[in-house]
Structure formats: C-alpha cells, structure tokens
Design a protein around this motif. Sequence first.
Motif, PDB file in Angstrom:
ATOM      1  N   GLY A 171      11.861  30.783  -4.664  1.00 41.75           N
ATOM      2  CA  GLY A 171      12.062  29.542  -5.385  1.00 41.75           C
ATOM      3  C   GLY A 171      12.799  28.455  -4.632  1.00 41.75           C
ATOM      4  N   ARG A 172      12.957  27.341  -5.342  1.00 42.61           N
ATOM      5  CA  ARG A 172      13.499  26.126  -4.724  1.00 42.61           C
ATOM      6  C   ARG A 172      14.954  26.284  -4.283  1.00 42.61           C
ATOM      7  NH1 ARG A 172      12.326  22.126  -9.678  1.00 42.61           N
ATOM      8  NH2 ARG A 172      10.346  23.235  -9.503  1.00 42.61           N
ATOM      9  N   SER A 282      10.596  16.735  -5.859  1.00 42.17           N
ATOM     10  CA  SER A 282       9.787  17.148  -4.712  1.00 42.17           C
ATOM     11  C   SER A 282      10.761  17.594  -3.633  1.00 42.17           C
ATOM     12  CB  SER A 282       8.872  16.032  -4.213  1.00 42.17           C
ATOM     13  OG  SER A 282       9.619  14.965  -3.672  1.00 42.17           O
ATOM     14  N   GLN A 283      10.352  18.586  -2.868  1.00 41.76           N
ATOM     15  CA  GLN A 283      11.249  19.162  -1.864  1.00 41.76           C
ATOM     16  C   GLN A 283      10.432  19.797  -0.755  1.00 41.76           C
ATOM     17  OE1 GLN A 283      15.080  21.140  -3.052  1.00 41.76           O
ATOM     18  NE2 GLN A 283      13.975  22.993  -2.460  1.00 41.76           N
ATOM     19  N   ILE A 284      10.931  19.715   0.454  1.00 40.26           N
ATOM     20  CA  ILE A 284      10.236  20.338   1.582  1.00 40.26           C
ATOM     21  C   ILE A 284      11.260  20.876   2.563  1.00 40.26           C
ATOM     22  CG2 ILE A 284       9.973  18.133   2.803  1.00 40.26           C
ATOM     23  CD1 ILE A 284       7.265  19.268   3.838  1.00 40.26           C
ATOM     24  N   ALA A 285      11.019  22.083   3.034  1.00 39.19           N
ATOM     25  CA  ALA A 285      11.892  22.702   4.027  1.00 39.19           C
ATOM     26  C   ALA A 285      11.593  22.137   5.411  1.00 39.19           C
ATOM     27  CB  ALA A 285      11.699  24.218   4.026  1.00 39.19           C
ATOM     28  N   ALA A 286      12.621  22.076   6.243  1.00 36.66           N
ATOM     29  CA  ALA A 286      12.451  21.538   7.598  1.00 36.66           C
ATOM     30  C   ALA A 286      11.558  22.422   8.446  1.00 36.66           C
ATOM     31  CB  ALA A 286      13.820  21.385   8.267  1.00 36.66           C
ATOM     32  N   ALA A 299      10.012  28.110  -2.065  1.00 35.89           N
ATOM     33  CA  ALA A 299      11.024  28.244  -1.021  1.00 35.89           C
ATOM     34  C   ALA A 299      10.743  27.276   0.118  1.00 35.89           C
ATOM     35  CB  ALA A 299      11.064  29.675  -0.497  1.00 35.89           C
ATOM     36  N   ALA A 300       9.476  26.882   0.259  1.00 35.86           N
ATOM     37  CA  ALA A 300       9.062  25.983   1.339  1.00 35.86           C
ATOM     38  C   ALA A 300       8.774  24.570   0.863  1.00 35.86           C
ATOM     39  CB  ALA A 300       7.824  26.544   2.036  1.00 35.86           C
ATOM     40  N   HIS A 301       8.239  24.442  -0.347  1.00 36.07           N
ATOM     41  CA  HIS A 301       7.832  23.118  -0.828  1.00 36.07           C
ATOM     42  C   HIS A 301       7.750  23.110  -2.350  1.00 36.07           C
ATOM     43  CE1 HIS A 301       3.998  25.237  -1.149  1.00 36.07           C
ATOM     44  NE2 HIS A 301       4.069  25.497   0.145  1.00 36.07           N
ATOM     45  N   VAL A 302       8.155  21.987  -2.932  1.00 38.79           N
ATOM     46  CA  VAL A 302       8.080  21.781  -4.381  1.00 38.79           C
ATOM     47  C   VAL A 302       7.445  20.421  -4.608  1.00 38.79           C
ATOM     48  CG1 VAL A 302       9.378  21.648  -6.547  1.00 38.79           C
ATOM     49  CG2 VAL A 302      10.237  23.078  -4.674  1.00 38.79           C
TER      50      VAL A 302
END
Length: 399
Positions: A171-172, A282-286, A299-302
């Motif tokens: 998850g996020r 919205s979210q994105i891992a580096a 865990a990687a993108h929302v």
Amino acid sequence: MTRVPTDIFISGGGVAGLTAAAAFGSAGFSVICADPSAPVTSAEAEGADLRTTAFLQPSIPVLEAASLWAKLQPFAARLQVMRIIDAGGEIAEPRVIKDFDAADLSDAPFGWNLPNWLLRREMLARLTELPNVSFLPGIATTALLTRESEALVTLSDGRKITAKLVIAADGRQSTVREALGIPVKTNRYGQKALAFAVTHPVPHNNVSTEIHRSGGPFTLVPLPDRDGRPCSAVVWMETGPEVQRLAALPTAEFEAAINARSCQILGPLTLGSRRTIWPIISQIAARMAGERTALIAEAAHVVPPIGAQGLNMSLADLAALLDLAQADPANLGNAKMLDAYHKRRHIEVQTRVAGIDALNRASMIEPQFLRDLRAGALNAFYSVAPVRKSLMKAGLGLR
C-alpha cells in the motif's frame, strides 16, 4: 529462531498482493504472502471493501496465467462502452454525451468489473490450491534487511523469512518501501471518494459512465443484476468536507443527492449498500525497485479512480516482474533483473500518473468558463476518429 526460506515473499494481501501470490505460485515459485489484516470476503461483513475493480483487456492474460480468470469471470460485468458526460453547465443536466465503444478496437469489451470483496474471496480460494504458496493473514511485515544474495524479512509474530525476491504490495504507506529509503512524491487534492452500490430501473447495458460537473467525477460502473434489478457500483469524488456531509445524510436525503448528481441517466437510483469513504491522492515512488525488492501497486504508484487505471497499472507491474523472473529464474531478484524491471515500468508509470492527475484536476474545476472549455475539449477530441481511437488505446495501455 529458524529462518524459513522461500523464493518470493510478498508483503501485502490486498488484490494486487493476492494476484501476485497466485501468479508466481502458478509459475512454480515458492511464495509466502503476509498481510496485517485478515481479508474480508463478504459484502455484509464489517470492513468489507465495497469498491469495485475493472480489469481491462491487457490484465486478463495475467489472471489467466494465475488460473484466476476462470474463477472470476462468472461474477464479472462486461464494460463495453465508456461514456463521458459533461454536466458542467449552469443547470446540472447532461450537455455533452460521448461514447467510447470497445467495438471500435476489437470484438472484446474494454474490461470486466467485479467487487473487491469478491476478488479477495476467489483469490484466496485459488491460493489454497497451490501447495507452494503460504498465506499468513493477520501477520505484518515489521523489518527488512537486504544484501546482495538475499533478503531477510521479520514478521510481527517473530518469524524470519529469507527470500530471493521481496515484493512490496503493502500500500501507499508501504513498510517495505520505507525500509528501503525510497522517497515518494505525493499530490493531495482535498478530495475524498464515496463508494457504494445502487440499483436502478434503466439497464446499464454494459456502459460505464463518468459524469463531470465539479469537485470530481461521479462514476457508475456496471455490476451484475441484483434481485432482478440492474445494479451499478458508484464512486463519487468530491471535496473532503462535502463527502463527509454526504456520508452522514439520512438515506432518503442521500438518494435525492445522488439522483441530482447522476442526472437520473439510469432512472431513480436506490442505495443498495452502506457508504464507505476513501482518500484521494496521486503518488509515485522515485524508484520501482531496491536491493532484492520490487515495488508494485500502491507501494509504487497511486492514482485517483478515473478510467479504471489503478489496479490495471498494478497488474502491468506484475506482468513485467513475472516475465523477467520466468526468463531467468536462476537469477531471481538479482540487481540486473530489478534494474530491468524499474526501467521497463517507471517511465510508463510516471506518464500515466501525470495523465490521471491532469484529468482529475480538469474534473474538479469550479469556474463556469473553465467548465465550458472542458466540454469543448471533449467534443473536439471525440470528433476526430483517429484521436478517439488513440485515446481508447491509451486508456487500455495498448500501443
């Protein structure tokens, strides 16, 4: 304490994590999957996830390889048409209606829609058929230590797992991602989503409908009939305070609100489930990977729930990871494999997160002149057949 060896450890037993366990287990890898919560597998049970997931065409081969699709298909509603309605005029009524029909691309529908609680039920049933897969409900991942040769995972019950590959599907707020020190970029919109089911007198005819006014889209997604009445899942995105207000309304007042917002395109809507609230970001891992570890799903993108992108992006992650693992199983989880995974997925994920972010911001706009521009853009894009088909292919993740 004895360390338990496995090929793959999956942190997280949501829909993405369970699919990954079934897919890698079906491919012959030994798998341990742990989740801090026991999956809720009934719509009536407390804590049930009443949202639905639309599996788009490219996701079906992943489910088939995991021997999941045969279990899921009997419960799925086809999504043949994606309908966009702009109701952003002075009066809350449809002023632009455009249908994107899957028949323009192929004989297959865009996808199939299923309730999330049912997905968990059928996926758990599949895992019981795989002797090389162990699922640990109610067990959390508490620590991760990686080195070049393997990863060491510590669980909340004290167990220690050694794995060639750790998959973060937690998850996020991913514990695994945080243990690796991978940063994320997060956009907050001040929105929440109400998720619930409705019945209605007008058949949905396998049409998924997004109605845009302001605050966010009001989306009706086909479900199988309930007690002889057409049924749809609804995701209504609005500002956080407005969602809280709507969620607290008595049933009769809430039904009046959803009928006003839906423009009654399916006739009077009747609430068919309890209401649940979900935050929108919205979210994105580096990076999509670290030492001996791959990030998938949230865990990687929302992304906001627009265009059925969220879980289908997650299954694209899984497909890429599974392809790399099967191509060179002797080097499962090594640096070369995980670097290839990051390169294969991260640019596409960045592009898709940015696109969904733009669509969500467009759906939220309040000023009338901007809503008029949005309606004009929808008309313009739809009117050019090559552009319309390109948009449909992009939404499906096809090239």
